[in-house]
Every structure is written in C-alpha cells, then in structure tokens.
Design an enzyme around this catalytic site. Structure first.
Site, PDB file in Angstrom:
ATOM      1  N   GLY A   9       0.770  -1.239   0.000  1.00 29.98           N
ATOM      2  CA  GLY A   9       0.000   0.000   0.000  1.00 29.98           C
ATOM      3  C   GLY A   9       0.799   1.287   0.000  1.00 29.98           C
ATOM      4  NE  ARG A  11       6.596   0.350  -5.281  1.00 26.25           N
ATOM      5  CZ  ARG A  11       7.756   0.054  -5.866  1.00 26.25           C
ATOM      6  NH1 ARG A  11       8.607   1.027  -6.158  1.00 26.25           N
ATOM      7  NH2 ARG A  11       8.057  -1.197  -6.152  1.00 26.25           N
ATOM      8  CG  ASP A  54       8.792 -10.268   2.341  1.00 23.15           C
ATOM      9  OD1 ASP A  54       7.950 -10.437   1.442  1.00 23.15           O
ATOM     10  OD2 ASP A  54       9.955 -10.696   2.257  1.00 23.15           O
ATOM     11  CB  VAL A  55       2.954 -10.647   1.248  1.00 22.51           C
ATOM     12  CG1 VAL A  55       2.239  -9.406   1.765  1.00 22.51           C
ATOM     13  CG2 VAL A  55       3.524 -10.424  -0.151  1.00 22.51           C
ATOM     14  CB  SER A 129      -1.749  -8.555 -14.720  1.00 24.66           C
ATOM     15  OG  SER A 129      -1.312  -8.050 -15.974  1.00 24.66           O
ATOM     16  CE1 TYR A 142       3.214  -8.875 -12.617  1.00 25.62           C
ATOM     17  CE2 TYR A 142       2.177  -8.755 -14.787  1.00 25.62           C
ATOM     18  CZ  TYR A 142       2.255  -8.335 -13.472  1.00 25.62           C
ATOM     19  OH  TYR A 142       1.385  -7.380 -13.008  1.00 25.62           O
ATOM     20  CB  ALA A 144       3.020 -18.334 -15.130  1.00 25.48           C
ATOM     21  CB  ILE A 175      -1.871   0.815 -14.158  1.00 30.29           C
ATOM     22  CG1 ILE A 175      -3.060  -0.116 -14.413  1.00 30.29           C
ATOM     23  CG2 ILE A 175      -2.232   1.891 -13.144  1.00 30.29           C
ATOM     24  CD1 ILE A 175      -4.299   0.560 -14.963  1.00 30.29           C
TER      25      ILE A 175
END
Length: 232
Positions: A9, A11, A54-55, A129, A142, A144, A175
């Site tokens: 969250g 940026r 860090d997720v 995406s 990315y 995949a 975006i």
C-alpha cells in the site's frame, strides 16, 4: 466501520486504494515492505496505519495480522514483475516472483480467514493483470503468476461463498505506476494508442474498481478487467 487491509500500500495502485478507502470512511491498514518514507507520508495524509510486512514471509504475515483488528476486507495488491525471455530468468527469480505474487495471496487469505469464518462474512479482492488473462511475450513468469491468482480467485469464491465470504479479482491493464516506468515514453504512447479509450490507466482507475467490488454484495468469483478495452 469496516476494517480494510491492503498489501503493497505504499505506492502505485496500493496507495491509491488506501486513499480511496480512507476517503470512503473505512478503517484502513496497509502493508509495505521497503518504502518507509512513502508509507509514513500516506499515513499522515490519510489516517491509515502502516505495517512493515513481507508477504512472502509466513511468520511475518501471521504475526502482523494477529496484532490487527479483525479484517473485513482484504485487498491482495502486493506484487513484483519480471521482464525478459523465459530462457533468461533464474530459478531464484522465478521462485521469488511466485512467492510474492501467488504465495502472498495464499498467506494473507489464510491469516485473515479465521475471523471472517467466525463472522460468516468478508470480502477478498485480488489483483491480477490482463497478462494473467491472455499472457505476454517476455513476461512468461509474471503472466503465469497472475494467471494463478485468477484461478485462486475462482476456486476461493466457490469454497468460501457458503460462509458468506466474497472473492473477486481485478485485472489492470497498462497502469501508469513505477512498475511501468521502465517501458519508456514511446512504448507507453503506443500502448495508449492501441487502447480503445485512447489512454493508459491510472492507479485511481483501479482503486475505483476495488471500491466498487468491496461494496457489491451479490458479486463473487468474478474477474473485472480495468484496461480501457485493451483486452476484450
């Protein structure tokens, strides 16, 4: 007041979502990993609460969420990209991409679920995406990882719907964020020209879609493109 947790969250799309949900009257907490200065700036302007997490780290995710108020709406936005031929990506890069983009969704969902199941209500919004829908050359890893997020969304919606928990996915197109800066102005202009609406998107465009889905009580398991018609 509903509590919203937004990952990534500090940026881009995540920061726009923090601003949008705070303006709409939600209690907002967001995760960030590195950019403390941006996180503190957003908190000062919005009243949101920032947590460094860090997720890709299960212990960090569980510890962070354990100390929060129960989460009503989870927005899985944290993600990283990789540009390059599949023959050039390293095993470490591939694993890191999936650990953040897919594993991060898994870890955060699993951590917030007990409270949602107890209340028999909740909303989970995942960021994928348009490349997760159709694939992109030189972005195989990315694409995949984002395709996996779409599959997870559909499966979770079926699994959690009987418990009153909605799960939906937003698929942004081009975006204008830090992630797209490396593309270059000429390429971005060409992409805008290829888009039926004649422009590239903004983080606020995506945040508006997230806010809509958060409030759409009879929508679940859906994939909402926010791409100006680039992929139809």
């Amino acid at each position: 007041m509903k509590h919203v947790l937004i990952t990534g969250g500090s940026r881009g799309i995540g920061a726009a979502a923090v601003r949008a949900f705070c303006a709409a009257g939600y209690q907002v907490t967001f995760f960030y990993e590195k950019d403390r200065a941006s996180a503190e700036s957003i908190c000062a302007k919005t009243g949101a609460v920032a947590v460094c997490c860090d997720v890709s780290d299960s212990e960090a995710v569980n510890a962070s969420i354990r100390h929060l108020a129960p989460v009503d709406i989870l927005i899985n936005n944290a993600g990283i990209a990789h540009y390059g031929l599949i023959s050039q990506i390293s095993d470490a890069e591939w694993d890191r991409l999936f650990s953040v983009n897919v594993g991060g969704v898994y870890r955060c969902v699993k951590a917030v679920l007990p409270a949602m199941l107890q209340k028999q209500s909740g909303c989970i919004l995942n960021l994928s995406s348009m490349w997760g829908q159709v694939g992109a050359s030189c972005e195989v890893a990315y694409s995949a990882s984002k395709g996996a997020v779409i599959a997870m969304t559909k499966a979770l919606a079926k699994e959690l719907g009987p418990s009153g928990i909605r799960v939906n996915c937003v698929c942004p197109g081009v975006i204008l964020t830090d992630m797209t800066r490396c593309i270059g102005e000429d390429a971005l202009s060409e992409l805008a020209e290829e888009t039926p609406l004649g422009r590239n998107g903004t983080p606020e465009d995506v945040a508006a879609a997230l806010l809509y889905l958060a409030q759409a009580d009879f929508i679940t398991g859906q994939i909402l493109p926010v791409n100006g018609g680039f992929v139809i």
